[in-house]
Design an enzyme around this catalytic site. Structure first.
Site, PDB file in Angstrom:
ATOM      1  N   LYS A 103     -14.385   1.143   4.128  1.00 28.70           N
ATOM      2  CA  LYS A 103     -13.403   0.160   3.643  1.00 28.70           C
ATOM      3  C   LYS A 103     -13.827  -1.261   4.006  1.00 28.70           C
ATOM      4  CE  LYS A 103      -9.748  -1.805   2.174  1.00 28.70           C
ATOM      5  NZ  LYS A 103      -8.345  -1.576   2.222  1.00 28.70           N
ATOM      6  N   LEU A 126      -6.876  -0.319  -3.500  1.00 26.16           N
ATOM      7  CA  LEU A 126      -6.025  -0.905  -4.540  1.00 26.16           C
ATOM      8  C   LEU A 126      -6.057  -2.416  -4.476  1.00 26.16           C
ATOM      9  CD1 LEU A 126      -2.823   1.219  -3.838  1.00 26.16           C
ATOM     10  CD2 LEU A 126      -4.685   1.762  -5.422  1.00 26.16           C
ATOM     11  N   ARG A 127      -6.167  -3.045  -5.643  1.00 26.79           N
ATOM     12  CA  ARG A 127      -6.011  -4.497  -5.700  1.00 26.79           C
ATOM     13  C   ARG A 127      -4.568  -4.801  -6.062  1.00 26.79           C
ATOM     14  NH1 ARG A 127     -10.156  -5.114 -10.377  1.00 26.79           N
ATOM     15  NH2 ARG A 127      -9.094  -3.137 -10.739  1.00 26.79           N
ATOM     16  N   GLY A 173      -8.389 -15.149  -0.743  1.00 22.59           N
ATOM     17  CA  GLY A 173      -7.260 -15.082   0.190  1.00 22.59           C
ATOM     18  C   GLY A 173      -6.725 -13.664   0.166  1.00 22.59           C
ATOM     19  N   VAL A 202       0.833  -1.203   0.000  1.00 25.19           N
ATOM     20  CA  VAL A 202       0.000   0.000   0.000  1.00 25.19           C
ATOM     21  C   VAL A 202       0.871   1.259   0.000  1.00 25.19           C
ATOM     22  CG1 VAL A 202      -1.685   1.339   1.324  1.00 25.19           C
ATOM     23  CG2 VAL A 202      -1.923  -1.143   1.156  1.00 25.19           C
ATOM     24  N   LYS A 236      -3.469 -14.680  -5.693  1.00 19.86           N
ATOM     25  CA  LYS A 236      -4.156 -14.360  -6.938  1.00 19.86           C
ATOM     26  C   LYS A 236      -3.084 -14.116  -7.989  1.00 19.86           C
ATOM     27  CE  LYS A 236      -5.266  -9.825  -7.395  1.00 19.86           C
ATOM     28  NZ  LYS A 236      -5.953  -8.561  -7.139  1.00 19.86           N
ATOM     29  N   LYS A 270      -8.749 -10.950   6.490  1.00 18.52           N
ATOM     30  CA  LYS A 270      -8.483 -10.139   7.684  1.00 18.52           C
ATOM     31  C   LYS A 270      -9.613  -9.156   7.959  1.00 18.52           C
ATOM     32  CE  LYS A 270      -5.914  -6.423   7.437  1.00 18.52           C
ATOM     33  NZ  LYS A 270      -4.933  -5.335   7.548  1.00 18.52           N
ATOM     34  N   CYS A 307      -6.237  -8.764   2.573  1.00 17.66           N
ATOM     35  CA  CYS A 307      -7.375  -7.909   2.949  1.00 17.66           C
ATOM     36  C   CYS A 307      -8.644  -8.662   3.301  1.00 17.66           C
ATOM     37  CB  CYS A 307      -7.670  -6.920   1.830  1.00 17.66           C
ATOM     38  SG  CYS A 307      -6.413  -5.654   1.672  1.00 17.66           S
TER      39      CYS A 307
END
Ligand code: UDX
Length: 444
Positions: free
Chosen positions: A204, A153-154, A257, A12, A320, A263, A260
């Site tokens: 978020k 953001l991904r 998974g 991030v 991913k 969690k 983010c």
């Protein structure tokens, strides 16, 4: 142009720092991890994030981005971003020690006109907690203000997401502070949502919990498709084209998974329970997700019989495609389940092998240098991560390397007909199983 300090150079913080520099601000990114800092200072990028390297290089060359381990960079900063880790604890609550630590150091240095922006994903009320730290460090004086500005953001598409966000959310209790943050993003053409700090913090979690819910929902429908003989791709498209439903984040497979979703959903459940709210909906989202890798292994056993002594080629280790991040990766859970059943695993990932090797320490896995190498002498191949490279593998070359002739697609990524043309059977998730030779029995 503003003077900005970004604390933390993880996925991030680094993207945020590079992007703010791209917008023309003068950014110092403060990182205390020695190895990561060295890599950055010598022109490298410590993570795999497509498109990030050239932005960082240009910003550094233009004198708009620098890396340091010195918190004194905060002196003279207009805005300080906190982009430090907020890892989960066992009980689902969030470990805020890095936020507290950074807040204390910032509080001792920031000007009263400064703004502290919380980018890290933090439970509702954390902004108030940081504001209290600032005020305690500067009693009887005006103090800097804390603003929540969550990141959406991904990983893998972070640069695109930063440049073309669906929205920018700014949660400020003091309008002047929100204005300063909004001005930083003046170059972006997007909708800005101004809220209170607490609402922004909750936005978020709401977005991520909803996206995770969609994925578990898609996986539940996929299970129905398997039993009812329907095709999940068609079902989700047909339902998703209703504008109220939408088509994205509807791909079933091994589940979600990453750093983010698992969690954030756990944290929201924890927060809800603490507030006495029934969190059954999100608990179900987690339990659907948790059972997917094991269910997939059972599906493999239905086809292959016992996995003991079988060689399985696993394609993908990252959580991913397009990232080297293996946090909460379903691929690793799948590998653990396969090894526990006595299978020999040959695994490959284009970027995540180093991280996976560390994570799977003590588990017997052969890490390979290519997908075809992982498939060599395999009784079956499994796609565990949605790297587009895997969709481009020539099925004939794949078949020629394998001992067996079945491919399990845990990400619904491959084209079953193309595999069939090479004599490979196909098992996906919520998709019809395609058999090239119905009389062939693989079960021992
Ligand atoms: C997510 C959010 O999308 C982003 O907005 C937030 O800021 C951080 O968390 P990220 O974790 O990088 O981003 O990846 P994302 O693309 O959202 O995928 C999360 C997980 O869901 C991955 O494991 C992915 O494989 C899985 N997924 C995603 C599915 O199983 N099906 C889908 O349809 C989409």
């Amino acid at each position: 142009m503003s003077n900005v300090v970004v604390i933390g150079a993880g996925y991030v913080g680094l993207v945020t720092a590079a992007f703010l520099a791209e917008l023309g601000h003068c950014v110092t990114c403060v990182e205390r991890h020695e190895g990561r800092l060295e890599t950055l200072k010598s022109g490298g990028i410590p993570i795999h994030e497509p498109g990030l390297q050239p932005i960082v290089e240009k910003a550094v060359a233009d004198g708009l981005l620098a890396f340091s381990d010195d918190m004194d960079a905060v002196y003279g900063a207009d805005v300080v971003y906190l982009a430090v880790g907020t890892p989960p604890r066992e009980d689902g609550s969030t470990d805020l020690s890095q936020i507290d630590d950074a807040a204390a150091q910032v509080a001792a240095r920031i000007a009263p006109t400064g703004v502290v922006v919380i980018k890290s994903t933090v439970p509702v009320g954390t902004g108030d907690r940081v504001q209290a730290v600032l005020e305690a460090a500067n009693p009887n004086e005006p103090t800097a203000a804390v603003v929540s500005n969550p990141e959406f953001l991904r990983e893998g598409t972070a640069v695109y997401d930063a440049r073309f966000p669906d929205r920018v959310v700014i949660g400020a209790n003091e309008p002047w502070a929100g204005d300063i943050v909004e001005a930083l993003y003046a170059g972006l053409r997007t909708r800005v949502v101004r809220t209170t700090r607490r609402s922004s913090e909750l936005i978020k979690y709401t977005a991520n919990a909803f996206l995770a819910t969609r994925i578990s929902f898609a996986n539940t429908i996929a299970q129905l498709c398997d039993t009812k003989g329907a095709v999940v791709d068609d079902v989700m498209l047909g339902a998703g084209l209703d504008k109220r439903v939408g088509t994205s984040f509807f791909v079933p497979g091994l589940g979600f998974g990453g750093s983010c979703f698992p969690k954030d959903v756990a944290s929201l459940i924890h927060e809800g329970r603490e507030s006495g709210i029934g969190m059954d909906l999100l608990e179900s989202v987690v339990s659907v997700n948790d059972q997917l890798p094991r269910a997939f292994v059972r599906r493999m056993e239905e086809e292959l019989g016992s996995l003991r002594g079988r060689t399985i080629g696993v394609l993908g280790l990252a959580f991913k495609g397009d990232t080297d991040d293996v946090r909460e990766s379903r691929a690793l859970l799948l590998i653990e389940a396969l090894v526990a059943r006595g299978a020999t695993v040959r695994a490959y990932d284009p970027e995540a092998t180093k991280n996976a090797r560390r994570e799977l320490d003590g588990i017997d896995v052969t890490f390979c240098r290519s997908a075809l190498s992982a498939a060599t002498d395999a009784d079956a191949v499994v796609v565990a991560t949605d790297w587009q490279d895997f969709a481009r593998i020539d099925p004939h070359r794949l078949a020629s390397r394998m001992r067996g002739d079945i491919v399990f697609d845990g990400r619904n990524l491959l084209d079953a007909d193309a595999l069939a043309s090479a004599g490979l059977d196909y098992v996906g998730v919520g998709r019809p199983t395609v058999r090239t030779d119905a009389t062939f029995r693989r079960v021992a």
